[in-house]
Write a protein that holds these residues in place. Structure first.
Motif, PDB file in Angstrom:
ATOM      1  N   LEU A 155       0.834  -1.207   0.000  1.00 43.41           N
ATOM      2  CA  LEU A 155       0.000   0.000   0.000  1.00 43.41           C
ATOM      3  C   LEU A 155       0.867   1.256   0.000  1.00 43.41           C
ATOM      4  O   LEU A 155       0.624   2.192  -0.765  1.00 43.41           O
ATOM      5  CB  LEU A 155      -0.931  -0.007   1.218  1.00 43.41           C
ATOM      6  CG  LEU A 155      -1.837   1.207   1.387  1.00 43.41           C
ATOM      7  CD1 LEU A 155      -2.864   1.254   0.267  1.00 43.41           C
ATOM      8  CD2 LEU A 155      -2.511   1.175   2.749  1.00 43.41           C
ATOM      9  N   THR A 184       1.259   3.943  -3.146  1.00 46.69           N
ATOM     10  CA  THR A 184       0.988   5.357  -2.877  1.00 46.69           C
ATOM     11  C   THR A 184       2.176   6.218  -3.273  1.00 46.69           C
ATOM     12  O   THR A 184       2.015   7.291  -3.862  1.00 46.69           O
ATOM     13  CB  THR A 184       0.664   5.562  -1.386  1.00 46.69           C
ATOM     14  OG1 THR A 184      -0.420   4.726  -1.030  1.00 46.69           O
ATOM     15  CG2 THR A 184       0.329   7.005  -1.084  1.00 46.69           C
ATOM     16  N   SER A 185       3.360   5.745  -2.969  1.00 45.13           N
ATOM     17  CA  SER A 185       4.572   6.487  -3.321  1.00 45.13           C
ATOM     18  C   SER A 185       4.701   6.642  -4.835  1.00 45.13           C
ATOM     19  O   SER A 185       5.029   7.726  -5.333  1.00 45.13           O
ATOM     20  CB  SER A 185       5.794   5.765  -2.753  1.00 45.13           C
ATOM     21  OG  SER A 185       6.973   6.441  -3.063  1.00 45.13           O
ATOM     22  N   LEU A 214       2.235   6.549  -7.007  1.00 48.43           N
ATOM     23  CA  LEU A 214       1.157   7.430  -7.450  1.00 48.43           C
ATOM     24  C   LEU A 214       1.527   8.897  -7.210  1.00 48.43           C
ATOM     25  O   LEU A 214       1.393   9.732  -8.113  1.00 48.43           O
ATOM     26  CB  LEU A 214      -0.140   7.089  -6.714  1.00 48.43           C
ATOM     27  CG  LEU A 214      -1.292   8.075  -6.906  1.00 48.43           C
ATOM     28  CD1 LEU A 214      -1.863   7.932  -8.313  1.00 48.43           C
ATOM     29  CD2 LEU A 214      -2.353   7.860  -5.867  1.00 48.43           C
ATOM     30  N   THR A 215       1.989   9.220  -6.025  1.00 52.13           N
ATOM     31  CA  THR A 215       2.324  10.612  -5.722  1.00 52.13           C
ATOM     32  C   THR A 215       3.538  11.077  -6.516  1.00 52.13           C
ATOM     33  O   THR A 215       3.614  12.244  -6.894  1.00 52.13           O
ATOM     34  CB  THR A 215       2.557  10.822  -4.214  1.00 52.13           C
ATOM     35  OG1 THR A 215       3.589   9.960  -3.759  1.00 52.13           O
ATOM     36  CG2 THR A 215       1.281  10.572  -3.423  1.00 52.13           C
ATOM     37  N   ARG A 239      -1.153  15.428  -3.447  1.00 54.67           N
ATOM     38  CA  ARG A 239      -0.167  14.426  -2.984  1.00 54.67           C
ATOM     39  C   ARG A 239      -0.159  14.342  -1.466  1.00 54.67           C
ATOM     40  O   ARG A 239      -0.098  13.252  -0.893  1.00 54.67           O
ATOM     41  CB  ARG A 239       1.224  14.780  -3.504  1.00 54.67           C
ATOM     42  CG  ARG A 239       1.400  14.567  -4.968  1.00 54.67           C
ATOM     43  CD  ARG A 239       2.845  14.644  -5.439  1.00 54.67           C
ATOM     44  NE  ARG A 239       3.703  15.548  -4.726  1.00 54.67           N
ATOM     45  CZ  ARG A 239       4.055  16.776  -5.140  1.00 54.67           C
ATOM     46  NH1 ARG A 239       3.581  17.236  -6.285  1.00 54.67           N
ATOM     47  NH2 ARG A 239       4.873  17.513  -4.444  1.00 54.67           N
ATOM     48  N   VAL A 287      -3.437  12.612  -0.300  1.00 57.06           N
ATOM     49  CA  VAL A 287      -3.413  11.173  -0.589  1.00 57.06           C
ATOM     50  C   VAL A 287      -2.512  10.456   0.412  1.00 57.06           C
ATOM     51  O   VAL A 287      -2.894   9.418   0.977  1.00 57.06           O
ATOM     52  CB  VAL A 287      -2.952  10.911  -2.040  1.00 57.06           C
ATOM     53  CG1 VAL A 287      -2.602   9.450  -2.252  1.00 57.06           C
ATOM     54  CG2 VAL A 287      -4.023  11.339  -3.021  1.00 57.06           C
ATOM     55  N   SER A 288      -1.339  11.004   0.665  1.00 56.73           N
ATOM     56  CA  SER A 288      -0.415  10.374   1.621  1.00 56.73           C
ATOM     57  C   SER A 288      -1.012  10.335   3.015  1.00 56.73           C
ATOM     58  O   SER A 288      -0.930   9.312   3.711  1.00 56.73           O
ATOM     59  CB  SER A 288       0.915  11.123   1.639  1.00 56.73           C
ATOM     60  OG  SER A 288       1.539  11.051   0.389  1.00 56.73           O
ATOM     61  N   ILE A 330      -3.821   7.698   3.142  1.00 54.65           N
ATOM     62  CA  ILE A 330      -3.300   6.324   3.173  1.00 54.65           C
ATOM     63  C   ILE A 330      -2.744   5.982   4.549  1.00 54.65           C
ATOM     64  O   ILE A 330      -2.971   4.880   5.072  1.00 54.65           O
ATOM     65  CB  ILE A 330      -2.241   6.123   2.066  1.00 54.65           C
ATOM     66  CG1 ILE A 330      -2.886   6.211   0.693  1.00 54.65           C
ATOM     67  CG2 ILE A 330      -1.487   4.816   2.240  1.00 54.65           C
ATOM     68  CD1 ILE A 330      -3.972   5.184   0.433  1.00 54.65           C
ATOM     69  N   THR A 374       3.706   0.512   6.000  1.00 55.01           N
ATOM     70  CA  THR A 374       3.137   1.456   5.031  1.00 55.01           C
ATOM     71  C   THR A 374       4.033   2.674   4.885  1.00 55.01           C
ATOM     72  O   THR A 374       4.320   3.124   3.772  1.00 55.01           O
ATOM     73  CB  THR A 374       1.723   1.887   5.474  1.00 55.01           C
ATOM     74  OG1 THR A 374       0.916   0.725   5.636  1.00 55.01           O
ATOM     75  CG2 THR A 374       1.090   2.810   4.451  1.00 55.01           C
ATOM     76  N   MET A 385       6.158   3.980   1.637  1.00 53.68           N
ATOM     77  CA  MET A 385       6.035   5.322   1.083  1.00 53.68           C
ATOM     78  C   MET A 385       7.395   5.996   0.895  1.00 53.68           C
ATOM     79  O   MET A 385       7.532   6.916   0.099  1.00 53.68           O
ATOM     80  CB  MET A 385       5.140   6.184   1.981  1.00 53.68           C
ATOM     81  CG  MET A 385       3.696   5.736   1.971  1.00 53.68           C
ATOM     82  SD  MET A 385       2.661   6.613   3.142  1.00 53.68           S
ATOM     83  CE  MET A 385       2.225   8.029   2.153  1.00 53.68           C
TER      84      MET A 385
END
Length: 124
Positions: free
Chosen positions: A29, A33-34, A36-37, A66, A69-70, A73, A89, A93
């Protein structure tokens, strides 16, 4: 497959089977996320570099997205701590940031080595 996706997959599988499910899923996850950002960051950097209209506002907005979102998450990992380990997690990230740091440092070392081999001494 880029090396960072391969590293993510290998570490996720190791954590999933060697530690437990929540560590593997938490790392996955965080890594996703990392990525995506980072993609959002690259999009805003490309917009800003090409001098598009409202590029500054797009960069500012993407930065806020960003961050949200971070934060979301990390909150999901915190409140669903049975499914996702919060520490794993967070580590996930940080993966792309660490890989970029290693890449940047190695690139500078290679550049300085080539400069010094060419007879030009670097100033320190």
């Amino acid at each position: 497959m880029p090396i960072n996706w391969l590293i993510c997959l290998i570490v996720t599988l190791i954590l999933y089977f060697a530690v437990n499910e929540s560590w593997g899923l938490g790392y996955l996850l965080g890594s996703l996320t990392s990525y995506l950002t980072f993609g959002l960051h690259m999009k805003s950097a490309n917009d800003y570099g090409s001098k598009k209209a409202n590029a500054y506002m797009h960069a500012f907005t993407n930065g806020g997205v960003r961050l949200l979102v971070s934060a979301a998450i990390l909150m999901v990992a915190f409140f669903l701590n049975d499914e996702f380990n919060l520490i794993a997690t967070f580590i996930g990230m940080m993966v792309i940031k660490v890989l970029l740091l290693i890449f940047s440092i190695s690139r500078e070392i290679i550049k300085n080595k080539k400069r010094n081999e060419g007879g030009v001494e670097s100033e320190s």
